[in-house]
Motif scaffolding. Sequence first.
Motif, PDB file in Angstrom:
ATOM      1  N   ILE A 164      59.688  43.859  37.170  1.00 24.11           N
ATOM      2  CA  ILE A 164      58.536  44.054  38.043  1.00 24.11           C
ATOM      3  C   ILE A 164      57.473  44.917  37.368  1.00 24.11           C
ATOM      4  CG2 ILE A 164      59.720  43.675  40.238  1.00 24.11           C
ATOM      5  CD1 ILE A 164      59.960  46.793  40.372  1.00 24.11           C
TER       6      ILE A 164
ATOM      7  N   LEU B 180      59.273  52.053  34.222  1.00 24.62           N
ATOM      8  CA  LEU B 180      60.196  53.191  34.315  1.00 24.62           C
ATOM      9  C   LEU B 180      61.074  53.292  33.073  1.00 24.62           C
ATOM     10  CD1 LEU B 180      61.401  53.164  38.016  1.00 24.62           C
ATOM     11  CD2 LEU B 180      60.122  54.947  36.859  1.00 24.62           C
TER      12      LEU B 180
ATOM     13  N   ARG C 244      59.375  54.987  30.331  1.00 24.96           N
ATOM     14  CA  ARG C 244      59.115  56.404  30.562  1.00 24.96           C
ATOM     15  C   ARG C 244      60.367  57.254  30.430  1.00 24.96           C
ATOM     16  NH1 ARG C 244      55.998  57.043  35.996  1.00 24.96           N
ATOM     17  NH2 ARG C 244      56.043  59.245  35.464  1.00 24.96           N
ATOM     18  N   ILE C 245      61.490  56.688  30.786  1.00 28.89           N
ATOM     19  CA  ILE C 245      62.699  57.517  30.718  1.00 28.89           C
ATOM     20  C   ILE C 245      63.319  57.533  29.323  1.00 28.89           C
ATOM     21  CG2 ILE C 245      64.514  55.861  31.296  1.00 28.89           C
ATOM     22  CD1 ILE C 245      65.585  58.037  33.212  1.00 28.89           C
ATOM     23  N   CYS C 246      63.019  56.535  28.533  1.00 29.87           N
ATOM     24  CA  CYS C 246      63.714  56.417  27.246  1.00 29.87           C
ATOM     25  C   CYS C 246      63.573  57.693  26.407  1.00 29.87           C
ATOM     26  CB  CYS C 246      63.177  55.231  26.470  1.00 29.87           C
ATOM     27  SG  CYS C 246      63.953  55.094  24.866  1.00 29.87           S
TER      28      CYS C 246
ATOM     29  N   PHE D 167      69.970  54.949  29.779  1.00 33.72           N
ATOM     30  CA  PHE D 167      69.087  55.441  30.840  1.00 33.72           C
ATOM     31  C   PHE D 167      68.170  54.338  31.353  1.00 33.72           C
ATOM     32  CE2 PHE D 167      68.973  60.281  29.774  1.00 33.72           C
ATOM     33  CZ  PHE D 167      70.292  60.359  30.145  1.00 33.72           C
TER      34      PHE D 167
ATOM     35  N   ALA E 163      68.554  51.126  31.471  1.00 31.48           N
ATOM     36  CA  ALA E 163      69.227  50.173  32.348  1.00 31.48           C
ATOM     37  C   ALA E 163      69.555  50.819  33.685  1.00 31.48           C
ATOM     38  CB  ALA E 163      70.498  49.669  31.680  1.00 31.48           C
TER      39      ALA E 163
ATOM     40  N   ILE F  64      67.884  53.095  35.237  1.00 31.90           N
ATOM     41  CA  ILE F  64      66.738  53.366  36.102  1.00 31.90           C
ATOM     42  C   ILE F  64      66.017  52.092  36.507  1.00 31.90           C
ATOM     43  CG2 ILE F  64      64.884  53.683  34.432  1.00 31.90           C
ATOM     44  CD1 ILE F  64      64.296  56.331  36.070  1.00 31.90           C
ATOM     45  N   CYS F  65      66.265  51.017  35.797  1.00 36.07           N
ATOM     46  CA  CYS F  65      65.574  49.770  36.116  1.00 36.07           C
ATOM     47  C   CYS F  65      65.928  49.338  37.539  1.00 36.07           C
ATOM     48  CB  CYS F  65      65.965  48.694  35.126  1.00 36.07           C
ATOM     49  SG  CYS F  65      65.212  47.111  35.498  1.00 36.07           S
ATOM     50  N   PRO F  66      64.965  49.265  38.407  1.00 36.18           N
ATOM     51  CA  PRO F  66      65.286  49.060  39.820  1.00 36.18           C
ATOM     52  C   PRO F  66      65.709  47.635  40.160  1.00 36.18           C
ATOM     53  CG  PRO F  66      62.911  49.269  39.512  1.00 36.18           C
ATOM     54  CD  PRO F  66      63.530  49.469  38.180  1.00 36.18           C
TER      55      PRO F  66
END
Lengths: 344, 155, 388
Positions: free
Chosen positions: B53, B57, B60-62, B91, B93, B95-97
């Motif tokens: 989508i 995120l 950004r988290i990586c 991380f 995977a 956080i991926c919503p």
Amino acid sequence: MYDLINYLWETGLNLLFSPEIFEPLVFPGLIAAFSLLIVVIWLERKIAAIIQMRYGPYYISRHTEGALQLVADLLRFLFSEVIIPKSVDKIAYVLAPIILFAFTFLPIVVIPVSKDFAAIDHEYSLLIALALMTLYSSFLLIVSWASNNKFSFIGGLREGFLSLSYEIPLIISALSAAVLFDSFNLIEIVEKQAAMGWGIFYNPLAAIVFLVVIIYSTSRYPYEIAEAESEIVIGPFTEYTGILFGLGMGISYIKLYSMSLLYAVLFLGGWEPVVWPLNLHPVLPGIILFIKAFIIVAFSVFLRAVYPRYRIDQALRIAWWKLFTLAFLSLLFSYGIKIIEVMG
Amino acid sequence: MGLLTNLVDHLKAIGTGLKYLIPRRLTLMYPEYVEKLPEGYRGYLRYDNEKCIHCSLCARICPANAIKMYRGGDKKLRPGINYTRCIFCGFCADICPTGALEYTTIQDIAYEKLEDQVYPPEKFAKGVPQPVYPEKPIFIIAKVDEERGLKYDRV
Amino acid sequence: MSEEGYMLLQIGPQHPGSGHMRMLVKLDGDVIVDFIPDVGYVHRTVEKIAETKLYIQNIPLLEKPILNDSGNANLAYIIAVEKLLDVEPPPRAQYLRTIMAELSRIASHLYGIGILSILIGSSTGFMWAFGDREIFIHLMQMMSGARITYSYMVPGGVRRDLPDQFREEFRKAARYMRRRYKDYEKIIIKNPVTRARLEGVGVLSREKAIEWGTVGPNLRASGVAYDVRKVEPYAAYEDIDFEIAVREEGDCYARLLVRFQEIMESLKIIEQALEKIPNGKILAEKYEKMIQPRAKKLVEGTGRIKFPAIYVNLKPPKGEVFSRVESGKGEITVYLVSNGSPKPYRLRFVTPSFRNLLTFKNLIPGHRLADFPAIYGSLDYFPPGADR
Ligand code: SF4
Ligand code: SF4
């Protein structure tokens, strides 16, 4: 023409099987020593690997559990570049390991293969063998000095200290065998053992001391002090590369082999018992001698997987206190047996 | 007394050495045998273009800046990954919503070139690289074993 | 350091016994008179990098220096972050953290024992310890999905629940380790050569240990029963009954024994934790709520969690906190300052090896050259950890 070939063949064969040629060249000399070298280093690594729950050498020849590993290593040593550092004493640096390697072979020649087969059948052959064995450390000192490297230097010094301390128990324990069998002639010693029984049963103390000295003097664990990897890299051979390093690696095994042969002769009854078909040719009893020596060699390399290494001062203390005293006691013990024999 | 216990300890040490002469190896002979890793192992990432989508995120988290967002022809952002940087923390995977990024159990990939390890979104979406073995490996599962430590059962 | 009569020996960084470290040893004959450990060969500016990263991104970063005990490094940092954020993980997560930390401790101790063994020449001790470490790595991999860098704990909880077979696998591993201990005992611990090499060597007296700020098993081997797990219980240690391994001698041998004892104690701790572990959530309510429902659905039944989007934007209120945990090598302390931005203002990461450096430096002089690797190994000194 045919006769000529036949003649040459026969004299050639005779020449080969004359003790003076056969001993240094085939058995127990060069060829036997080299095959043992190849087998034993592989065996050492394999034993350690199995105890440590690994595979050890494997991929070089999978069907034989990597038995050809050492051949491959040797080839690699042969073809890798020999780097001679600028700071070394070049002549000594190159020559010393080669001479050392040659000298390590010398004691083997004195050791008889059977009653009728000895290159040097001398009244004092035991003493000759012992004397030749002690040449080792002086050349190792040259190796370490020529390298002009601090780690080599420390390694050489350690070897010097160690050799000073192990030679005395070595000689005394060998002498107690000589006293026991009333002879310095290795052939006679074996003959006596054939009559009386093995030396190890008569004088187990001397046998134990000699065994420890073998382990001690050939840098096997727990006395692998002159090479101590985590302290001084690889000791005297730190600066070496290529085949010169390969020689350095093999030297202690050759020494181990020659001392084990002597051990078998002094304490394990040499080539006895000579049973059929070993009595067909005077060379054949050598097989028994070889097997006995091999067991000693295998045991010594097995210890690698059991022990850490001693510190140099501890090793020296062991040599001067325990080994020296025990060797001395074993000499007295031999005299005791002699006295009982004479009285009885 | 001290001497005697010393001797006994020597003998015990040698005896233990002898006892272990019966082979009981812990080594896994990779690549002839390859461990089939359990579900949930944090290996190479799978990216599903359809589910994404474009929230960024993951980038950004990586923690290693391995994921970079690329703007595609439709002006939407999509993640591309650079495996030279990825530390497989998982991380992204986690956080991926939408589950567009997922970890797989694949881990042993070798590359010839560094550039090959950079996966722009199109390449990333094509699927996970597959390991290549010199010969067909035997897959095993590692299990703890009371006797041997680890044992490897064939699947 | 180069007067006449002394030999200056440079050990490392390219030396089989040095590790990633340069050390200068001044020898008088065989006796070391001066010793300088030159730290910094693998310095990686971890603290500075941490200031440029989000709070969550620092988790893997701080695991890297103490790679062989990353579970505990992870825990130290997370406790600090949670203090800043003022979140409390649910009890189940606390227990899971305890299990992870103890497994990590066992792995770290086995690593240390292995290195000590090879440094005094016992290749079997080295291979055995590293081989058995593999079993605990296997267990931690079951829990976290990675072999070495677990990144298992996140602010507010842990990332995964216990896998189903974990209990069974751990039970077997504990049995195996206890049985193996007997063999370790025969071939390493009670081996007369090991004892000759380690007993009475590198004696660290109780007073000196305190004075030099020694931490971890090295401190406890000198008769100081100090363990952060007892002094300031974190995770679930408060509910768990365990003993601190202490020995009085303070020599290399005592340090080796303390490590073995702690392995056995850790096995007991994990067993207890597995027994007492309560059911429930593994992530704090606060964050649990923020996970999108459709994301939650994706991981239903797998025992894993999805991160809430807030993780990329954690902005702790202004403040500074201090946390410490007892890792395998000793106390890890994290000092974290927040200025309200999504990145730490300052992160101070004090590793046990760094704190043992002074002990290391002071303990060596007066010993023989061959004792140097023995002391080095017995302190379980890990250069990347000290250099950060
Ligand atoms: S696994 Fe970790 S390092 Fe790799 S891309 Fe995802 S977030 Fe980045
Ligand atoms: S987090 Fe998932 S959905 Fe969002 S951009 Fe990355 S891959 Fe796409």
